[in-house]
Design a protein around this motif. Structure first.
Motif, PDB file in Angstrom:
ATOM      1  N   LEU A  73      70.896  55.231  45.625  1.00  0.00           N
ATOM      2  CA  LEU A  73      70.879  55.062  47.085  1.00  0.00           C
ATOM      3  C   LEU A  73      69.545  55.537  47.655  1.00  0.00           C
ATOM      4  O   LEU A  73      68.976  54.886  48.545  1.00  0.00           O
ATOM      5  CB  LEU A  73      72.028  55.836  47.732  1.00  0.00           C
ATOM      6  CG  LEU A  73      73.456  55.405  47.387  1.00  0.00           C
ATOM      7  CD1 LEU A  73      74.453  56.177  48.242  1.00  0.00           C
ATOM      8  CD2 LEU A  73      73.642  53.899  47.568  1.00  0.00           C
ATOM      9  N   ALA A  75      66.767  55.440  46.229  1.00  0.00           N
ATOM     10  CA  ALA A  75      65.760  54.435  45.883  1.00  0.00           C
ATOM     11  C   ALA A  75      65.829  53.213  46.787  1.00  0.00           C
ATOM     12  O   ALA A  75      64.873  52.440  46.855  1.00  0.00           O
ATOM     13  CB  ALA A  75      65.926  54.020  44.430  1.00  0.00           C
ATOM     14  N   MET A  76      66.969  52.996  47.453  1.00  0.00           N
ATOM     15  CA  MET A  76      67.081  51.891  48.412  1.00  0.00           C
ATOM     16  C   MET A  76      66.706  52.345  49.821  1.00  0.00           C
ATOM     17  O   MET A  76      66.707  51.546  50.753  1.00  0.00           O
ATOM     18  CB  MET A  76      68.510  51.341  48.450  1.00  0.00           C
ATOM     19  CG  MET A  76      69.033  50.813  47.128  1.00  0.00           C
ATOM     20  SD  MET A  76      68.095  49.420  46.437  1.00  0.00           S
ATOM     21  CE  MET A  76      68.687  48.046  47.424  1.00  0.00           C
ATOM     22  N   ALA A 142      65.911  47.482  53.618  1.00  0.00           N
ATOM     23  CA  ALA A 142      66.176  48.059  52.297  1.00  0.00           C
ATOM     24  C   ALA A 142      64.856  48.229  51.568  1.00  0.00           C
ATOM     25  O   ALA A 142      63.904  47.474  51.800  1.00  0.00           O
ATOM     26  CB  ALA A 142      67.088  47.163  51.465  1.00  0.00           C
ATOM     27  N   THR A 144      63.593  47.656  48.169  1.00  0.00           N
ATOM     28  CA  THR A 144      63.941  47.037  46.882  1.00  0.00           C
ATOM     29  C   THR A 144      62.768  47.130  45.909  1.00  0.00           C
ATOM     30  O   THR A 144      61.695  47.626  46.252  1.00  0.00           O
ATOM     31  CB  THR A 144      64.333  45.561  47.066  1.00  0.00           C
ATOM     32  OG1 THR A 144      63.168  44.813  47.431  1.00  0.00           O
ATOM     33  CG2 THR A 144      65.409  45.405  48.138  1.00  0.00           C
TER      34      THR A 144
END
Lengths: 322, 322
Positions: A73, A75-76, A142, A144
């Motif tokens: 999470l 990392a997002m 986000a 990504t």
């Protein structure tokens, strides 16, 4: 103890978040996402003896199972919201073990603002944990793995490689250099057992970094994932990879272990691409280790020109720091 | 084959739902819930040799792992949206097995409108599957276990007990009555291996039934869960429990196996409470088997006055159909 008693005794925590309309106890949990939010979902399974040493304290097993998911999470760029836990428990699991496990998980869950909303407990030959986390992002946003561009800097948070050395402390104690004191060994072991998900850093990078992921498989391999998704190559400076003082002392004694540090995994730091306009000093946890470039997709070259391995199982890494 | 190849080869299906903004392949998936929707989340773990016989065909293992989770969504009255799959695979798992497993799961996922959005594959001693499903409900609505009232009728869908007899076919073939033909044995085994989640029935009961859950642990035990959550007792007529023709033939030969049928579990039918104003003939899949009453919470009495067991492990069930 049957499953219902077990859940009632150890896992019936109160839910805290307003989004969680119904947590543990029915066929399914209910989440009411606030208007203007996007949800993000990640899952990881951990097996004793493979993802953590068999003698790992129950608090650490619990912490790690949730932390590696929260790291996804982070990392997002997301805020944790809720999680489910499925537990495959050996028949001889003791109540004390479960109480300590439950306590360790609850502590990380509560300080992360992540409600336990469901789960399952089953019998298993080997302790097996499966966690699914749900996080929240602003609508349309986000962080990504795709989206990095040539010219972006490549940066990592914290220190890389301590967890892989911690694994050596546990599994191959005779490979630990004599100069690494007990306190240093313990610090490395803690980095293996108790990874700290970079949640606040991840959220602060949302809308700033052009791409990102967490470092779980090994620094080089995970950089490779970012490169694959973004269609780029990278040039990195291995000497710039941030290391703890203990890892530096270790490498001074065993220089060949650099490979272990940058391919070993279990770091749970963030790897991000920073566009030219971003002032990296705004993110003191980050260290720039290289640059994204046009080139063969997925290729990582050392600053002095040598190609580095990005795939697990690739063994030719001798003299990489020559 | 390493994890990345395995995911790419067998589990990189396209996502179909507009709510799924990003499926497999990043640190986490992205879901954009439509305005005015509530999400519901359920999870179940299955272990080979415990939740399905070791020789279960891979298509059936896959189907069952997803179906039992979809059944939880059906029990909430929800529409499936997405799921994650974590797989603990023995080292000797063959590519052909994985291809058949993946095919079986994809078929059920696609006809249920449920996108695979993430997962994990790890090594394990015993095949272990953990699925987490996410469903969608209209804002503010759900069919929970609480909410039934005294005077509501208790109804179940389909037929009860076939799966428990299917387990006997596999595990204790010498207990199968001689009159059960091979086609009947096969039908029972299919009910064990390939449960069909009652998704459309569940959605049609939303806003109609006052409470509901799916029948997975055994009819009596699951009725007990509804009673506990709703603070009620129940009177049921065991002779009204809907049975398949094969189960009726089995009971004619072995009347004592009635206990196995109503406590055996794995039915994945729905158990619901219907308020007096609801015309049950609108739901042809349902059979009324009793009534909810005020009384000691959780108690189930047979219509003729005998108390029935609602807890697993309770063994005194002799002469229940006398």
């Amino acid at each position: 103890m049957d499953e219902f008693d077990l859940i009632a005794r150890h896992f019936d925590w109160p839910a805290h978040r307003p989004e969680v309309a119904l947590a543990v106890g029915d066929d399914a949990a209910l989440i009411d996402p606030p208007a203007g939010s996007r949800l993000t979902v990640a899952t990881d399974m951990l097996v004793a003896g493979r993802h953590f040493p068999f003698d790992t304290p129950p608090e650490a097993v619990a912490h790690k199972a949730l932390a590696v998911n929260l790291s996804d999470l982070a990392a997002m760029g997301a805020e944790p919201l809720a999680f489910t836990l499925s537990l495959g428990l050996p028949r001889d699991t003791e109540t004390d073990w479960l109480a300590r496990f439950s306590g360790g998980m609850r502590r990380l869950a509560e300080r992360s603002g992540c409600d336990l909303i469901g789960g399952d407990t089953v019998g298993a030959d080997t302790l097996t944990l499966s966690v699914t986390v749900i996080g929240r992002l602003p609508a349309g946003q986000a962080l990504t793995r795709a989206g990095a561009r040539a010219g972006d800097r490549l940066a990592v948070s914290g220190h890389i490689g301590d967890a892989s050395l911690g694994l050596a402390v546990v599994m191959q104690p005779d490979t630990v250099p004599a100069g690494i004191e007990p306190a240093g060994r313990e610090a490395l072991r803690r980095r293996l057992d108790l990874p700290e998900p970079r949640l606040s850093l991840g959220r602060s990078l949302l809308g700033e970094a052009s791409a990102g992921l967490d470092c779980s498989d090994g620094l080089l391999q995970d950089i490779g994932h970012l490169l694959d998704a973004s269609g780029l190559a990278a040039t990195i400076d291995l000497s710039a990879v941030p290391l703890s003082s203990t890892a530096r002392a270790w490498l001074a004694a065993r220089p060949g272990d650099l490979e272990r540090l940058v391919t070993g995994g279990d770091d749970y730091e963030l790897i991000v691409a920073l566009p030219p306009g971003i002032d990296v000093s705004r993110f003191p946890e980050l260290t720039v280790i290289g640059e994204l470039v046009d080139g063969p997709v997925g290729e990582i070259r050392e600053r002095h020109g040598r190609a580095l391995p990005t795939r697990r199982g690739y063994q030719h890494f001798e003299n990489a720091e020559a």
